[in-house]
Design a protein around this motif. Structure first.
Motif, mmCIF file in Angstrom:
data_model
loop_
_atom_site.group_PDB
_atom_site.id
_atom_site.type_symbol
_atom_site.label_atom_id
_atom_site.label_comp_id
_atom_site.label_asym_id
_atom_site.label_seq_id
_atom_site.Cartn_x
_atom_site.Cartn_y
_atom_site.Cartn_z
ATOM 1 N N TYR A 121 0.824 -1.204 0.000
ATOM 2 C CA TYR A 121 0.000 0.000 0.000
ATOM 3 C C TYR A 121 0.858 1.254 0.000
ATOM 4 O O TYR A 121 1.777 1.409 0.791
ATOM 5 C CB TYR A 121 -0.971 0.069 1.191
ATOM 6 N N THR A 122 0.550 2.133 -0.934
ATOM 7 C CA THR A 122 1.066 3.499 -0.950
ATOM 8 C C THR A 122 -0.084 4.365 -1.443
ATOM 9 O O THR A 122 -0.964 3.873 -2.161
ATOM 10 C CB THR A 122 2.273 3.689 -1.912
ATOM 11 N N PRO A 123 -0.105 5.633 -1.098
ATOM 12 C CA PRO A 123 -1.174 6.497 -1.600
ATOM 13 C C PRO A 123 -1.063 6.768 -3.103
ATOM 14 O O PRO A 123 -2.004 7.240 -3.717
ATOM 15 C CB PRO A 123 -1.036 7.781 -0.787
ATOM 16 N N ASP A 124 0.072 6.437 -3.700
ATOM 17 C CA ASP A 124 0.289 6.653 -5.128
ATOM 18 C C ASP A 124 -0.295 5.472 -5.908
ATOM 19 O O ASP A 124 0.353 4.445 -6.083
ATOM 20 C CB ASP A 124 1.788 6.796 -5.415
ATOM 21 N N GLU A 125 -1.539 5.630 -6.368
ATOM 22 C CA GLU A 125 -2.238 4.555 -7.085
ATOM 23 C C GLU A 125 -1.463 4.082 -8.314
ATOM 24 O O GLU A 125 -1.385 2.889 -8.575
ATOM 25 C CB GLU A 125 -3.633 5.031 -7.529
ATOM 26 N N LEU A 126 -0.907 5.015 -9.071
ATOM 27 C CA LEU A 126 -0.256 4.670 -10.329
ATOM 28 C C LEU A 126 0.997 3.824 -10.138
ATOM 29 O O LEU A 126 1.241 2.881 -10.890
ATOM 30 C CB LEU A 126 0.088 5.945 -11.100
ATOM 31 N N GLU A 127 1.788 4.128 -9.131
ATOM 32 C CA GLU A 127 3.092 3.474 -8.960
ATOM 33 C C GLU A 127 3.134 2.420 -7.853
ATOM 34 O O GLU A 127 4.212 1.930 -7.527
ATOM 35 C CB GLU A 127 4.172 4.533 -8.716
ATOM 36 N N ARG A 128 1.998 2.062 -7.271
ATOM 37 C CA ARG A 128 1.986 1.067 -6.194
ATOM 38 C C ARG A 128 2.476 -0.281 -6.734
ATOM 39 O O ARG A 128 1.859 -0.862 -7.612
ATOM 40 C CB ARG A 128 0.583 0.924 -5.626
ATOM 41 N N PRO A 129 3.582 -0.808 -6.184
ATOM 42 C CA PRO A 129 4.148 -2.061 -6.705
ATOM 43 C C PRO A 129 3.577 -3.302 -6.017
ATOM 44 O O PRO A 129 2.948 -3.218 -4.970
ATOM 45 C CB PRO A 129 5.635 -1.914 -6.364
ATOM 46 N N VAL B 90 -2.993 -6.813 -22.527
ATOM 47 C CA VAL B 90 -3.324 -5.412 -22.263
ATOM 48 C C VAL B 90 -3.386 -5.214 -20.759
ATOM 49 O O VAL B 90 -3.498 -6.184 -20.001
ATOM 50 C CB VAL B 90 -4.657 -4.987 -22.940
ATOM 51 N N SER B 91 -3.318 -3.967 -20.320
ATOM 52 C CA SER B 91 -3.343 -3.716 -18.887
ATOM 53 C C SER B 91 -3.813 -2.301 -18.575
ATOM 54 O O SER B 91 -3.692 -1.392 -19.394
ATOM 55 C CB SER B 91 -1.944 -3.912 -18.286
ATOM 56 N N SER B 92 -4.265 -2.180 -17.352
ATOM 57 C CA SER B 92 -4.430 -0.889 -16.701
ATOM 58 C C SER B 92 -3.049 -0.243 -16.654
ATOM 59 O O SER B 92 -2.032 -0.949 -16.654
ATOM 60 C CB SER B 92 -4.939 -1.150 -15.272
ATOM 61 N N PRO B 93 -2.970 1.080 -16.562
ATOM 62 C CA PRO B 93 -1.657 1.724 -16.453
ATOM 63 C C PRO B 93 -1.008 1.563 -15.075
ATOM 64 O O PRO B 93 0.170 1.875 -14.911
ATOM 65 C CB PRO B 93 -1.967 3.199 -16.734
ATOM 66 N N TYR B 94 -1.752 1.081 -14.091
ATOM 67 C CA TYR B 94 -1.220 0.972 -12.736
ATOM 68 C C TYR B 94 -0.134 -0.101 -12.665
ATOM 69 O O TYR B 94 -0.301 -1.213 -13.177
ATOM 70 C CB TYR B 94 -2.329 0.647 -11.743
ATOM 71 N N LYS B 95 0.962 0.244 -12.000
ATOM 72 C CA LYS B 95 2.140 -0.620 -11.929
ATOM 73 C C LYS B 95 1.800 -2.028 -11.449
ATOM 74 O O LYS B 95 2.295 -3.012 -11.997
ATOM 75 C CB LYS B 95 3.189 0.021 -11.010
ATOM 76 N N ARG B 96 0.950 -2.153 -10.429
ATOM 77 C CA ARG B 96 0.636 -3.478 -9.881
ATOM 78 C C ARG B 96 -0.071 -4.372 -10.902
ATOM 79 O O ARG B 96 0.132 -5.578 -10.917
ATOM 80 C CB ARG B 96 -0.159 -3.358 -8.589
ATOM 81 N N GLU C 47 -5.789 3.273 -20.405
ATOM 82 C CA GLU C 47 -6.084 4.133 -19.259
ATOM 83 C C GLU C 47 -7.429 3.781 -18.629
ATOM 84 O O GLU C 47 -7.588 3.784 -17.413
ATOM 85 C CB GLU C 47 -6.069 5.600 -19.715
ATOM 86 N N ASP C 48 -8.418 3.448 -19.457
ATOM 87 C CA ASP C 48 -9.765 3.191 -18.945
ATOM 88 C C ASP C 48 -9.924 1.838 -18.254
ATOM 89 O O ASP C 48 -11.006 1.499 -17.785
ATOM 90 C CB ASP C 48 -10.802 3.344 -20.058
ATOM 91 N N LEU C 49 -8.838 1.060 -18.150
ATOM 92 C CA LEU C 49 -8.884 -0.171 -17.350
ATOM 93 C C LEU C 49 -8.423 0.072 -15.916
ATOM 94 O O LEU C 49 -8.413 -0.846 -15.099
ATOM 95 C CB LEU C 49 -8.023 -1.268 -17.992
ATOM 96 N N LYS C 50 -8.046 1.321 -15.599
ATOM 97 C CA LYS C 50 -7.601 1.623 -14.236
ATOM 98 C C LYS C 50 -8.746 1.389 -13.250
ATOM 99 O O LYS C 50 -9.918 1.369 -13.629
ATOM 100 C CB LYS C 50 -7.089 3.056 -14.126
ATOM 101 N N GLU C 51 -8.378 1.219 -11.998
ATOM 102 C CA GLU C 51 -9.388 0.997 -10.963
ATOM 103 C C GLU C 51 -10.245 2.232 -10.804
ATOM 104 O O GLU C 51 -9.782 3.355 -11.030
ATOM 105 C CB GLU C 51 -8.719 0.633 -9.623
ATOM 106 N N ARG C 52 -11.484 2.013 -10.409
ATOM 107 C CA ARG C 52 -12.389 3.132 -10.183
ATOM 108 C C ARG C 52 -11.932 3.907 -8.955
ATOM 109 O O ARG C 52 -11.437 3.328 -7.989
ATOM 110 C CB ARG C 52 -13.822 2.640 -10.029
ATOM 111 N N THR C 53 -12.074 5.211 -9.011
ATOM 112 C CA THR C 53 -11.805 6.056 -7.857
ATOM 113 C C THR C 53 -13.083 6.094 -7.041
ATOM 114 O O THR C 53 -14.117 6.545 -7.531
ATOM 115 C CB THR C 53 -11.398 7.474 -8.297
#
Length: 184
Positions: A14-22, A47-53, A73-79
């Motif tokens: 867990y990190t607050p940085d959604e995009l780079e959370r490994p 294909v993938s969401s842009p999120y690192k995990r 981009e549109d596969l990212k998790e919902r906010t």
């Protein structure tokens, strides 16, 4: 038939940085097991969401088949909300009970579902009769599945593992089968 392999990301740090959370160490070990669970099927596209995990979770599949990972981009998790929810369980429950409701700065189920389904419809057209591995997230994955079959709902989401894999088969744009592939 087109097969979409929805691969919910493995456990992350867990990190607050959604995009780079490994991925965590456990997540990395689980990600290695994913390839064995989707074989013997050949994967044509990753294909993938842009999120690192999510990307890290499908990297081994892409490497095995010598494929590039196409980012959507549109596969990212919902906010759910921009402010940390005081009670996450209550906040997510309300979002599922009222599909058009959105918390401050967040995305309603309907809005998240619409963007995710647009990607799936694109993939079904572009990669008809192929096998597509999709690195994604639990909530957006279930919202997409729910669009095609209402049995995939909040309680289904609540029972997902991390990672988890669902092989979803389409005939054109008609859902004809769903099979869970992940085994603990």
């Amino acid at each position: 038939m087109t097969n979409l392999y929805f691969i919910r990301h493995a456990h992350s740090i867990y990190t607050p940085d959604e995009l780079e959370r490994p991925l965590s160490e456990k997540g990395k070990k689980d990600a290695v097991r994913i390839l064995a669970m989707i074989q013997p099927d050949n994967i044509d596209v990753v294909v993938s969401s842009p999120y690192k995990r999510a990307v890290q979770t499908v990297e081994g599949v892409a490497q095995h088949y010598n494929l590039e990972i196409e980012i959507f981009e549109d596969l990212k998790e919902r906010t759910l909300t921009v402010k940390p929810a005081e009670d996450f369980k209550a906040a997510i429950t309300k979002a599922w009970e009222e599909p058009n409701f959105a918390w401050e700065g967040g995305e309603s189920n309907m809005a998240a579902q619409a963007r995710g389904v647009r990607v799936i419809q694109h993939l079904l057209k572009k990669y008809e009769d192929e096998n597509v591995a999709i690195g994604t997230h639990g909530n957006i994955m279930v919202l997409i599945m729910n669009y095609f079959d209402k049995q995939y709902d909040f309680s289904f989401w609540n029972g997902l593992d991390m990672p988890d894999i669902y092989k979803i088969t389409f005939d054109g744009d008609l859902l004809v089968g769903v099979r869970r592939l992940w085994e603990q």
